[in-house]
Each structure stands twice: as structure tokens, then as C-alpha cells.
Design a protein around this motif. Structure first.
Motif, mmCIF file in Angstrom:
data_model
loop_
_atom_site.group_PDB
_atom_site.id
_atom_site.type_symbol
_atom_site.label_atom_id
_atom_site.label_comp_id
_atom_site.label_asym_id
_atom_site.label_seq_id
_atom_site.Cartn_x
_atom_site.Cartn_y
_atom_site.Cartn_z
ATOM 1 N N ASN A 263 0.839 -1.202 0.000
ATOM 2 C CA ASN A 263 0.000 0.000 0.000
ATOM 3 C C ASN A 263 0.874 1.252 0.000
ATOM 4 O O ASN A 263 0.586 2.229 -0.692
ATOM 5 C CB ASN A 263 -0.902 0.035 1.234
ATOM 6 N N ASP A 296 5.186 6.228 4.632
ATOM 7 C CA ASP A 296 5.431 6.568 3.229
ATOM 8 C C ASP A 296 5.350 8.076 3.031
ATOM 9 O O ASP A 296 5.024 8.819 3.961
ATOM 10 C CB ASP A 296 4.432 5.825 2.318
ATOM 11 N N THR A 315 -12.125 1.039 -0.791
ATOM 12 C CA THR A 315 -10.953 1.184 -1.651
ATOM 13 C C THR A 315 -11.076 2.462 -2.461
ATOM 14 O O THR A 315 -12.181 2.900 -2.769
ATOM 15 C CB THR A 315 -10.774 -0.037 -2.581
ATOM 16 N N THR A 316 -9.925 3.073 -2.776
ATOM 17 C CA THR A 316 -9.958 4.225 -3.675
ATOM 18 C C THR A 316 -9.239 3.862 -4.976
ATOM 19 O O THR A 316 -8.981 4.720 -5.797
ATOM 20 C CB THR A 316 -9.247 5.433 -3.026
ATOM 21 N N LYS A 317 -8.911 2.574 -5.120
ATOM 22 C CA LYS A 317 -8.158 2.149 -6.310
ATOM 23 C C LYS A 317 -9.095 1.502 -7.322
ATOM 24 O O LYS A 317 -10.022 0.782 -6.933
ATOM 25 C CB LYS A 317 -7.084 1.134 -5.905
ATOM 26 N N LEU A 325 -6.548 -4.087 4.365
ATOM 27 C CA LEU A 325 -6.422 -3.524 5.717
ATOM 28 C C LEU A 325 -7.361 -4.218 6.697
ATOM 29 O O LEU A 325 -7.022 -4.392 7.864
ATOM 30 C CB LEU A 325 -6.698 -2.021 5.693
#
Ligand code: ADP
Length: 361
Positions: A263, A296, A315-317, A325
Motif C-alpha cells: 500500500n 510513506d 478502496t480508492t483504487k 487492511l
């Protein structure tokens, strides 16, 4: 005609009082363990067991201990009806007689729900492992190609040496041994890569033992190394040798580290290469747990996203499943730890988790 009378209570004593209790309830005399009174719910649940008239015989039949009034409830399974009960004990006195009062709460539904959630989780975990491995297949093919190409080179070199020896020159045993040893090292590396992947995909019962976080992190880094190189991403693994071992299932925690690191890498795809920095650090926190953080320099999360982060299927993908998660959280909670998110100072996200130290579980 008068309404049918309720069945008379089989034993004298505080029976009518027990009838008001909304659970199966019975009172046993402390002096000899005999049943003094019981409510209808108790009789419905336990009278099929002849042992129910004596406290110790009933407990033996249910494989339960006689626990004190302040002890936590015991969960037992009744073989005759297949139901689960939580047994609570209390003390009472009636007509000068000391009594042990047993309350049995039917918890079958909770146990069944837990069982089905557990098997669902195991399935999810397995699917997610398979998917991670599917995504890793290309990386692995690349990873295996390198040692195989090297092996071929060393073997070709060796054949040339032997070929030359067939002519005029003497073959140099030292040179030949060097090339063959190098080939063997490469073959061992390739087989270690395969062994790790096989171990990774095997769905099995969790097995907790003493584990070293830096060893688990190294396994995961090995799997993501090429991806990180491709994205020109800097990875700093700051896990001090003094970090104490944890009590954990190695494969499960590797799965968590893999998900969090993947991620983090994905979050940095869109930022300029110079900013792509991933950091894995560990420390012992104030609660004396081992805390691992994956940080990150991605875009971070809005507060609305933070609220939904651990919900399954968030999800944002475009190609995301949103279960990574949620699975990480159930794995960490299974280990009695905590999975958390916090914004990273200077931009980006930190996903972290805690694990009990080995020996302090
Ligand atoms: P998936 O990766 O399939 O979307 P996850 O459960 O792993 O499923 O993640 C859920 C969502 O949480 C992601 O779609 C993303 O929006 C957000 N997320 C997870 N990790 C990070 C991160 N390091 N930085 C920013 N967003 C993240």
C-alpha cells in the motif's frame, strides 16, 4: 374451566424467585451439592441430563469446574442438546441454608457466529494470499530468471573449460570448482525463493512462537525489492538488533507487513521519484509492546477516508478490493495487538501495528 395450572415446581425452596431470572438458573445446597430449586428454563436445558440434580455430577457431565462467585464465566457445551452455555456462579442464603446459584446463559448463537466469521476470515486470508502471490508472479519470474541465467553462464563456462582440456590445454580444477560452486549458490538462491513462496501461500492454522521482526521484514523486502527498484524508491529498514522478539505467527505477520508495504509503495506511484521514501521502523512503546511502523511519502488520507479505512471493501483504487487492511486488522487483533493509522509529519501516511513481546503474552 380454569386455566391449566403451571407444572408444580419439582423442588421446594426459592423456586418462584428463580422463575423471574431470564436465564436458566438453579440453586444447589452447599452442604451436599443437591439441587434445591431450578427455574423452568434450567429444566428445559438440563433435565435431560440425569446428572442435573447434583452440582458436581452436572459439572462433571459438562466438563466444567466449580468456580467461585467472582470467577469469570465458563463456557461449556452440552452434548445432549449441542448448545453452548456460559456458566456463572453466585452465593445466596435461603432459610438458613447456604446455596450456590448457577446461571447458565445460552451463548450458542454467539459461538456459531464466531465460528462462521473465523472460517470466513480464513477463506479471505487465503484468497488474499493467493492474490498477493498472483501479483507477485511477474516479479518472481524475473527474480528466478536472474539466478537461472547466472547458472547457465557458469555451466557454459565450465563446459568451455572442459572442452579446452579435451584439446591441448590442461583443465584448471580451481577454475572449474569456482564456476560450479557459483552455479550451486545461484541454484540454492532460486530454490530458497520458491520455498518461501510455497510457505507463503499455504493456508494453515495460525502458529505463534518467538519471532524476530527484522527477519520477517527482510522476507517481505525480498519479495518487493524489484518493484521498489523499478519505482526508484528508497527503503530504509530501521529495526534495531535490540528490538525484542514478538509472540506471533510468522506467515501472518509477513502478510500484514506485505500488505502495508505494498500500500505504501502504491501510494507513492504518483509523487516525484525524489520523494519516494519508505521507512520501516520498530520500537518498544509505553505499554511494553513492540510497535512496527510503515511510513510513506504518498498523498496521505483525507479525514473521511481515515474513518472508513479499516472497513472491508473500502478502496480508492480502480483495481482495489479493499480487503487488505481489514484482513491486517483481524490478524493483528488475533495477536492481541492494534493496527493504527496516523498522518506522517512532512506529508504521507504511517500505518503501524503492535504485537506482544515474546514471554509477556
Ligand atoms: P486496496 O489496497 O485493495 O484498496 P486496502 O484495504 O489495503 O485495499 O486499502 C484500502 C484503502 O486505504 C486504499 O484503497 C487506499 O485508499 C487507502 N490506503 C491504504 N494504505 C494507504 C497508504 N499508505 N496511503 C494512502 N492511502 C492508503
Amino acid at each position: 374451566m380454569s386455566a391449566p395450572r403451571a407444572k408444580p415446581h419439582p423442588v421446594a425452596g426459592p423456586g418462584p424467585l428463580l422463575e423471574a431470572v431470564p436465564f436458566a438458573c438453579a440453586a444447589y445446597a452447599d452442604k451436599d451439592g443437591a439441587l434445591v430449586a431450578a427455574n423452568q428454563r434450567f429444566l428445559d436445558a438440563f433435565s435431560a441430563l440425569p446428572e442435573h440434580v447434583r452440582r458436581d455430577a452436572l459439572l462433571a457431565a459438562l466438563h466444567a469446574d466449580a468456580v467461585g462467585a467472582d470467577a469469570p464465566p465458563q463456557e461449556v457445551h452440552t452434548p445432549h442438546s449441542g448448545r453452548w452455555y456460559a456458566l456463572h456462579w453466585g452465593k445466596a442464603e435461603h432459610d438458613g441454608q447456604a446455596l450456590s446459584v448457577l446461571t447458565a446463559v445460552d451463548i450458542s448463537e454467539r459461538i456459531e457466529a464466531l465460528d462462521s466469521r473465523k472460517s470466513q476470515q480464513e477463506k479471505l486470508l487465503f484468497t488474499s494470499r493467493m492474490m498477493s502471490v498472483g501479483e507477485m508472479a511477474a516479479t518472481l519470474a524475473h527474480e528466478l530468471n536472474q539466478p537461472l541465467a547466472a547458472i547457465m553462464n557458469y555451466l557454459n563456462g565450465s563446459l568451455r573449460l572442459v572442452g579446452q582440456a579435451g584439446g591441448s590445454a590442461q583443465v584448471s580444477p580451481a577454475k572449474l570448482e569456482h564456476a560450479l560452486t557459483a552455479a550451486r549458490t545461484q541454484a540454492e538462491h532460486a530454490s530458497a525463493v520458491i520455498a518461501r513462496v510455497r510457505e507463503f501461500v499455504r493456508a494453515r492454522e495460525p502458529k505463534r512462537s518467538e519471532q524476530d521482526v527484522s527477519v520477517m521484514a527482510a522476507t517481505v523486502m525480498e519479495l518487493l525489492r524489484l518493484e521498489a527498484e523499478r519505482l526508484q524508491l528508497r527503503i530504509d529498514v530501521l529495526l534495531a538488533p535490540s528490538l525484542p522478539p514478538v509472540y506471533a505467527d510468522r506467515v501472518m505477520i509477513e502478510q500484514v507487513l506485505l500488505n502495508l508495504t505494498k500500500n505504501a509503495i502504491e501510494a507513492m506511484r504518483e509523487v516525484p521519484a525524489a520523494q519516494r521514501e519508505l521507512r520501516i521502523e520498530g520500537r518498544v512503546n509505553l505499554d511494553d509492546e513492540v510497535e512496527v511502523r510503515v511510513a510513506d511519502r504518498g498523498a496521505g488520507l483525507t479525514s473521511a477516508q481515515q474513518g472508513q479505512l479499516f472497513s472491508p471493501f473500502f478502496t480508492t483504487k480502480n483495481d482495489g478490493l479493499g480487503i487488505g487492511l481489514a484482513i491486517c486488522r483481524s490478524i493483528i487483533e488475533y495477536h492481541k495487538g492494534r493496527l493504527f493509522f496516523e498522518p506522517r509529519e512532512g506529508g504521507g501516511s504511517i500505518f503501524g501495528f503492535t504485537l506482544p513481546r515474546f514471554g509477556e503474552r
